[in-house]
Design an enzyme around this catalytic site. Structure first.
Site, PDB file in Angstrom:
ATOM      1  CD  GLU A 146      -0.531  -6.573  -2.436  1.00 25.73           C
ATOM      2  OE1 GLU A 146      -0.546  -5.733  -3.345  1.00 25.73           O
ATOM      3  OE2 GLU A 146       0.380  -6.646  -1.587  1.00 25.73           O
ATOM      4  CD  GLU A 197      -4.496  -0.957   3.560  1.00 24.14           C
ATOM      5  OE1 GLU A 197      -3.686  -1.869   3.345  1.00 24.14           O
ATOM      6  OE2 GLU A 197      -4.871  -0.648   4.710  1.00 24.14           O
ATOM      7  CG  ASP A 234      -1.610  -6.277   9.885  1.00 20.37           C
ATOM      8  OD1 ASP A 234      -0.525  -5.790   9.522  1.00 20.37           O
ATOM      9  OD2 ASP A 234      -2.691  -5.670   9.817  1.00 20.37           O
ATOM     10  CE  LYS A 286      -0.756 -10.011  23.433  1.00 13.81           C
ATOM     11  NZ  LYS A 286      -0.847  -8.585  23.158  1.00 13.81           N
ATOM     12  CG  ASP A 327       8.326  -9.844   8.440  1.00 11.29           C
ATOM     13  OD1 ASP A 327       7.195  -9.715   7.931  1.00 11.29           O
ATOM     14  OD2 ASP A 327       8.567  -9.528   9.613  1.00 11.29           O
ATOM     15  CB  THR A 383       5.475  -5.291  -0.559  1.00 13.89           C
ATOM     16  OG1 THR A 383       6.187  -5.618   0.639  1.00 13.89           O
ATOM     17  CG2 THR A 383       4.955  -6.564  -1.203  1.00 13.89           C
ATOM     18  CD  GLU A 384       4.767   0.183  -0.822  1.00 12.90           C
ATOM     19  OE1 GLU A 384       4.307  -0.978  -0.730  1.00 12.90           O
ATOM     20  OE2 GLU A 384       4.373   1.001  -1.668  1.00 12.90           O
ATOM     21  CE1 TYR A 385       4.160  -2.199   6.174  1.00 12.32           C
ATOM     22  CE2 TYR A 385       5.068  -3.686   7.817  1.00 12.32           C
ATOM     23  CZ  TYR A 385       4.255  -2.627   7.484  1.00 12.32           C
ATOM     24  OH  TYR A 385       3.555  -1.971   8.470  1.00 12.32           O
ATOM     25  CD  GLU A 386       9.640  -8.697  -1.115  1.00  9.52           C
ATOM     26  OE1 GLU A 386       8.489  -8.410  -1.521  1.00  9.52           O
ATOM     27  OE2 GLU A 386      10.324  -9.593  -1.619  1.00  9.52           O
TER      28      GLU A 386
HETATM   29  C1  LIG Z   1       1.919  -5.061   7.398  1.00 13.38           C
HETATM   30  S1  LIG Z   1       1.072  -4.193   6.189  1.00 13.38           S
HETATM   31  C2  LIG Z   1       1.773  -4.762   4.650  1.00 13.38           C
HETATM   32  C3  LIG Z   1       1.445  -3.870   3.496  1.00 13.38           C
HETATM   33  C4  LIG Z   1       1.983  -4.333   2.126  1.00 13.38           C
HETATM   34  N1  LIG Z   1       1.361  -5.578   1.712  1.00 13.38           N
HETATM   35  C5  LIG Z   1       3.471  -4.454   2.136  1.00 13.38           C
HETATM   36  O1  LIG Z   1       3.967  -5.587   2.105  1.00 13.38           O
HETATM   37  O2  LIG Z   1       4.156  -3.421   2.141  1.00 13.38           O
HETATM   38  C6  LIG Z   1      -0.507  -5.001   6.172  1.00 13.38           C
HETATM   39  C7  LIG Z   1      -1.585  -4.180   5.500  1.00 13.38           C
HETATM   40  O3  LIG Z   1      -2.776  -4.953   5.433  1.00 13.38           O
HETATM   41  C8  LIG Z   1      -3.881  -4.124   5.763  1.00 13.38           C
HETATM   42  N2  LIG Z   1      -4.912  -5.018   6.302  1.00 13.38           N
HETATM   43  C9  LIG Z   1      -4.822  -5.767   7.413  1.00 13.38           C
HETATM   44  N3  LIG Z   1      -5.951  -6.461   7.622  1.00 13.38           N
HETATM   45  C10 LIG Z   1      -6.778  -6.142   6.598  1.00 13.38           C
HETATM   46  C11 LIG Z   1      -8.091  -6.526   6.264  1.00 13.38           C
HETATM   47  N4  LIG Z   1      -8.800  -7.368   7.026  1.00 13.38           N
HETATM   48  N5  LIG Z   1      -8.639  -6.017   5.144  1.00 13.38           N
HETATM   49  C12 LIG Z   1      -7.939  -5.145   4.364  1.00 13.38           C
HETATM   50  N6  LIG Z   1      -6.691  -4.738   4.643  1.00 13.38           N
HETATM   51  C13 LIG Z   1      -6.112  -5.229   5.748  1.00 13.38           C
HETATM   52  C14 LIG Z   1      -3.334  -3.144   6.777  1.00 13.38           C
HETATM   53  O4  LIG Z   1      -4.097  -1.970   6.872  1.00 13.38           O
HETATM   54  C15 LIG Z   1      -1.945  -2.897   6.239  1.00 13.38           C
HETATM   55  O5  LIG Z   1      -1.911  -1.825   5.324  1.00 13.38           O
END
Ligand SMILES: C[S@@+](CC[C@H](N)C(=O)[O-])C[C@H]1O[C@@H](n2cnc3c(N)ncnc32)[C@H](O)[C@@H]1O
Length: 210
Positions: A43, A68, A116, A120, A152, A189-192
């Site tokens: 993941e 992460e 993420d 943009k 989302d 997931t937490e965000y979900e």
């Molecule tokens: C919006 S959060 C979602 C976290 C989790 N997947 C959830 O659904 O609860 C996106 C996560 O991806 C990590 N992330 C973003 N770009 C990344 C990258 N290039 N490599 C590793 N982690 C990354 C961020 O630090 C963040 O913790």
């Protein structure tokens, strides 16, 4: 997602049996880390780890690796694992832009959960389903390439559908409202959980490429 620093993060990470400290040393030989030939599912951007931890608990015959990039976030997953003894789970702190330094033809499935969205256009290359990332994934997949995405964000979802299709992935089981679909055994997931609680619809797709 960056979180406020937790006291002693470095030492918590250092002591964790789940975090692989020099992951690039395992490139091409992750099966030795798990001491078996089971499939490896990763993941990317696992956040605080709910999804990958529960997937590992529910699927002992699959090896899971959560990736992460931020200490302050990965440490939350480590804390959740304090009283667990999961032999099929490892965590890696790294930026996924360097993913080819860590894996070589050994991954069976990639999960992208609530990545993420980088709204943009000038940041499109940072989206984890951009062609530049798909190029990297080509080198880490063992054989058939499989990506499961949940988000989302409808703009990221549309972008991903286009990018994956153009790259040759076949899309299956597309849902624009996962929680009101017949998809079963969904691990959140937490965000979900947050989005679900405020009534935001979740998009999901499966992408396959030979
Ligand atoms: C919006 S959060 C979602 C976290 C989790 N997947 C959830 O659904 O609860 C996106 C996560 O991806 C990590 N992330 C973003 N770009 C990344 C990258 N290039 N490599 C590793 N982690 C990354 C961020 O630090 C963040 O913790």
């Amino acid at each position: 997602m960056r979180l406020r620093n937790i006291k002693g993060v470095d030492s918590i990470i250092e002591k964790s049996k789940y975090i692989v400290k020099s992951p690039e040393k395992n490139k091409g030989k992750w099966k030795e880390v798990f001491s078996n030939e089971n499939e490896i599912h990763i993941e990317i951007g696992m956040g605080k780890g709910n999804f990958i931890i529960n997937m590992a608990k529910n699927n002992p015959n699959i090896n899971f690796i959560g990736i992460e990039m931020y200490d302050s976030v990965i440490v939350r997953a480590v804390q959740k694992l304090e009283n667990e003894d999961l032999l099929n789970l490892k965590l890696v702190k790294m930026d996924a832009r360097l993913i080819e330094d860590v894996f070589d033809k050994e991954v069976d499935l990639i999960y992208l959960n609530f990545s993420d969205p980088w709204p943009k256009n000038r940041n499109a290359k940072r989206r984890l389903t951009h062609k530049n990332f798909l190029d990297k994934y080509e080198n880490i997949f063992k054989g058939k390439k499989i990506i499961f995405q949940k988000t989302d964000n409808i703009h990221l979802f549309e972008f991903s559908i286009e990018s994956l299709s153009e790259y040759g992935y076949k899309l299956k089981n597309i849902s624009l409202d996962l929680h009101n679909s017949d998809f079963s055994n969904n691990i959140m997931t937490e965000y979900e959980e947050k989005f679900k609680n405020i009534g935001v619809r979740i998009n999901r797709l499966e992408a396959y490429k030979d």
